[in-house]
Write a protein that holds these residues in place. Structure first.
Motif, mmCIF file in Angstrom:
data_model
loop_
_atom_site.group_PDB
_atom_site.id
_atom_site.type_symbol
_atom_site.label_atom_id
_atom_site.label_comp_id
_atom_site.label_asym_id
_atom_site.label_seq_id
_atom_site.Cartn_x
_atom_site.Cartn_y
_atom_site.Cartn_z
ATOM 1 N N UNK A 147 21.514 -17.527 2.312
ATOM 2 C CA UNK A 147 20.334 -16.775 2.781
ATOM 3 C C UNK A 147 20.541 -15.276 2.634
ATOM 4 N N UNK A 148 21.809 -14.858 2.900
ATOM 5 C CA UNK A 148 22.099 -13.429 2.807
ATOM 6 C C UNK A 148 21.873 -12.911 1.394
ATOM 7 N N UNK A 149 22.091 -13.773 0.420
ATOM 8 C CA UNK A 149 21.962 -13.331 -0.960
ATOM 9 C C UNK A 149 20.624 -13.727 -1.597
ATOM 10 N N UNK A 150 19.689 -14.178 -0.749
ATOM 11 C CA UNK A 150 18.384 -14.575 -1.271
ATOM 12 C C UNK A 150 17.688 -13.385 -1.918
ATOM 13 N N UNK A 151 16.863 -13.665 -2.923
ATOM 14 C CA UNK A 151 16.060 -12.616 -3.571
ATOM 15 C C UNK A 151 14.612 -12.817 -3.142
ATOM 16 N N UNK A 152 14.018 -11.755 -2.631
ATOM 17 C CA UNK A 152 12.648 -11.856 -2.115
ATOM 18 C C UNK A 152 11.800 -10.728 -2.694
ATOM 19 N N UNK A 153 10.493 -10.829 -2.486
ATOM 20 C CA UNK A 153 9.632 -9.679 -2.796
ATOM 21 C C UNK A 153 9.275 -8.992 -1.470
ATOM 22 N N UNK A 154 9.081 -7.694 -1.543
ATOM 23 C CA UNK A 154 8.852 -6.897 -0.332
ATOM 24 C C UNK A 154 7.688 -5.941 -0.574
ATOM 25 N N UNK A 155 6.653 -6.106 0.232
ATOM 26 C CA UNK A 155 5.455 -5.276 0.053
ATOM 27 C C UNK A 155 5.580 -4.009 0.908
ATOM 28 N N UNK A 156 5.147 -2.886 0.363
ATOM 29 C CA UNK A 156 5.268 -1.621 1.097
ATOM 30 C C UNK A 156 3.989 -0.804 0.985
ATOM 31 N N UNK A 157 3.692 -0.051 2.034
ATOM 32 C CA UNK A 157 2.624 0.954 1.960
ATOM 33 C C UNK A 157 3.312 2.317 1.865
ATOM 34 N N UNK A 158 3.053 3.028 0.784
ATOM 35 C CA UNK A 158 3.723 4.305 0.536
ATOM 36 C C UNK A 158 2.709 5.443 0.613
ATOM 37 N N UNK A 159 3.056 6.487 1.352
ATOM 38 C CA UNK A 159 2.232 7.697 1.313
ATOM 39 C C UNK A 159 2.591 8.507 0.086
ATOM 40 N N UNK A 160 1.557 8.949 -0.652
ATOM 41 C CA UNK A 160 1.827 9.682 -1.888
ATOM 42 C C UNK A 160 2.321 11.098 -1.590
ATOM 43 N N UNK A 161 1.751 11.708 -0.562
ATOM 44 C CA UNK A 161 2.132 13.087 -0.237
ATOM 45 C C UNK A 161 1.620 13.386 1.164
ATOM 46 N N UNK A 176 -6.566 17.519 6.020
ATOM 47 C CA UNK A 176 -7.940 17.081 6.282
ATOM 48 C C UNK A 176 -8.001 15.601 6.628
ATOM 49 N N UNK A 177 -9.151 14.999 6.441
ATOM 50 C CA UNK A 177 -9.352 13.600 6.828
ATOM 51 C C UNK A 177 -8.594 12.689 5.856
ATOM 52 N N UNK A 178 -7.763 11.780 6.346
ATOM 53 C CA UNK A 178 -6.979 10.940 5.434
ATOM 54 C C UNK A 178 -7.876 9.921 4.721
ATOM 55 N N UNK A 179 -7.473 9.567 3.514
ATOM 56 C CA UNK A 179 -8.233 8.580 2.723
ATOM 57 C C UNK A 179 -7.302 7.426 2.351
ATOM 58 N N UNK A 180 -7.924 6.296 2.089
ATOM 59 C CA UNK A 180 -7.099 5.159 1.674
ATOM 60 C C UNK A 180 -6.334 5.489 0.395
ATOM 61 N N UNK A 181 -6.915 6.368 -0.427
ATOM 62 C CA UNK A 181 -6.255 6.723 -1.690
ATOM 63 C C UNK A 181 -5.020 7.598 -1.479
ATOM 64 N N UNK A 182 -4.803 8.083 -0.240
ATOM 65 C CA UNK A 182 -3.548 8.786 0.045
ATOM 66 C C UNK A 182 -2.358 7.819 0.068
ATOM 67 N N UNK A 183 -2.668 6.533 0.121
ATOM 68 C CA UNK A 183 -1.614 5.527 0.227
ATOM 69 C C UNK A 183 -1.654 4.602 -0.974
ATOM 70 N N UNK A 184 -0.543 3.989 -1.273
ATOM 71 C CA UNK A 184 -0.524 2.990 -2.337
ATOM 72 C C UNK A 184 0.313 1.810 -1.838
ATOM 73 N N UNK A 185 -0.178 0.602 -2.132
ATOM 74 C CA UNK A 185 0.575 -0.597 -1.758
ATOM 75 C C UNK A 185 1.406 -1.017 -2.961
ATOM 76 N N UNK A 186 2.714 -1.120 -2.785
ATOM 77 C CA UNK A 186 3.592 -1.513 -3.895
ATOM 78 C C UNK A 186 4.372 -2.761 -3.488
ATOM 79 N N UNK A 187 4.889 -3.454 -4.525
ATOM 80 C CA UNK A 187 5.714 -4.642 -4.255
ATOM 81 C C UNK A 187 7.037 -4.512 -5.007
ATOM 82 N N UNK A 188 8.127 -4.576 -4.259
ATOM 83 C CA UNK A 188 9.441 -4.717 -4.885
ATOM 84 C C UNK A 188 9.658 -6.207 -5.122
#
Lengths: 292, 292
Positions: free
Chosen positions: B6-20, B24-36
């Motif tokens: 289990x310790x050596x299992x390979x998985x995918x991991x979803x992340x929400x990343x802030x671009x910068x 002002x008012x935050x937008x969904x486009x300030x973030x990107x969802x990525x998958x390792x």
């Protein structure tokens, strides 16, 4: 009054009358000095009234608020006892509201004024580091050389109040004794330390504004868990004798100094009062009405 | 982790990343969802690290402050334990900072939010009169019918906030639980009672302003001897078990209700977070990341 003849004496009585409610910066012409020539000093034998002769009048910034056509809830408890009002204000505001601890960083605005000069000296007695701001170089010297502030600055010569406050408090401020409001409060809010305390004694910069300035940096209250608390001297009237027991020995020993700005004659009362808002007074403003 | 495989299992991991950093008012486009895709779950046998699988994410207004390019001193103590952060915030802020008494008049802004809904119910348990404000009629109904507020109003339908607050509190406000800031704070300041308390939990109306709005009515602090105090949930972490002992029986008995707004899937995280600032959420915003 010792006998009936004194009770029926006829005297003249000088008065300063406000012509109307005042909007904006008050002017001497808002007031008029009048004399009642034939005032009978009548107290009947069965009366509980007493006759009082005023020797001194006190001029204080809060009096500006009484000239406005709006009621506030703070002045209802105003009662005689009040001639030592600034001292009790400084005492209650500093020891009770600020809850100071040895070694803390204390900033006092309008520091050469009636209340500020005492707050700074109380803070030094407590072992705090104290900086004051004032509006002339003479007052700055007074703060450093007479009242023993660790440092002081002339806010009128600082184009960037935030930078000035940061320069005098690189480690931030634990206690701010607020007499000014407006831009100074905004600068201080950015420089408060975590769990800092702001005792709001008054906001003289705002008294002559019909629409008060906006204060923008209130989020610092959350970031730094700051407590801001207003208070009124009336809350501390029950502690008046305790206050005298505390301060009189210090005054006798010369460990607490007090500077008064004394004007002779009620006819100069309007000038003295207006002078508070120009910062013309140095220390507590008093008008001598009668010399005996 | 039970065994080496289990310790050596390979998985995918979803992340929400802030671009910068966001201005002002935050937008969904300030973030990107990525998958390792090929993340190895490696923990060596002698490591003190542990692997954690997140099932839920919490979306809270303060997270907006972390998107700014400026440090604050409030977030340093942020630690896990935080999934029940709004509950402990309401508990510490109301009972400790507001120091409520039976019969007092309590106003809660953003009252249907994660913290506000609890503050209102705590105030009712204390025997206070409680009014909440919110931004839709549905939320107003929720406050009155589900959470038991004495009254509630939609601040977006009030052209004059001062008049609205006065209408709901003709006798004035003893306690204001502040989640909003700006114009609402100005209106409340004019309607505080003597020795009122304002606990500043947050100022969501200001989080998206690069230059915060001015607050004009701070002289009320002096007139009414008001205390304004900021606080942070981290200050109350030591009371967490006491808080659970307090709240769990009420929740079991149905005397305290709690509404969550649940979104499925990390890919919907940005929408959920931005929704906080539009008031799209009803109650505590939670993102379900994994169902098991």
């Amino acid at each position: 009054m010792a006998d009936g003849s004194e009770k029926n004496a006829v005297v003249s009585n000088k008065k300063v009358i406000f012509k109307d409610y005042v909007s904006g910066f008050p002017k001497e012409s808002n007031m008029v000095v009048t004399i009642d020539e034939n005032l009978k000093l009548k107290v009947t034998d069965d009366s509980k009234n007493i006759l009082v002769k005023n020797h001194y009048l006190s001029c204080d910034p809060y009096m500006r608020l009484l000239m406005k056509n709006q009621s506030t809830e703070i002045f209802d408890p105003y009662t005689p006892g009040a001639i030592r009002m600034p001292g009790l204000t400084a005492y209650g505001g500093f020891y009770e509201v600020c809850a100071p601890k040895k070694g803390e960083y204390v900033f006092v605005s309008a520091a050469s004024g009636a209340v500020g000069q005492l707050v700074g000296q109380f803070a030094k007695l407590m072992g705090c580091y104290v900086v004051g701001s004032a509006g002339t170089q003479d007052k700055v010297e007074l703060l450093k050389n007479k009242f023993g502030f660790d440092d002081a600055f002339n806010y009128k010569e600082e184009p960037d109040l935030n930078a000035a406050v940061k320069r005098y408090f690189p480690e931030g401020i634990d206690i701010y004794f607020e007499n000014i409001g407006g831009k100074m409060l905004d600068a201080v809010l950015l420089n408060m330390r975590v769990r800092g305390r702001i005792a709001v004694c008054g906001m003289i910069s705002q008294y002559n504004c019909d629409q008060p300035e906006g204060v923008h940096n209130l989020m610092s209250i959350v970031y730094k868990r700051v407590r801001i608390e207003g208070f009124a001297v009336a809350d501390y009237y029950p502690q008046y004798s305790k206050f005298l027991d505390f301060i009189l020995p210090y005054i006798r020993e010369g460990k607490i100094k007090y500077v008064e700005d004394i004007v002779e004659g009620l006819e100069n009362g309007p000038t003295a009062l207006i002078g508070l808002f120009n910062g013309r007074n140095v220390g507590k403003q008093v008008v001598v009405v009668a010399s005996q």
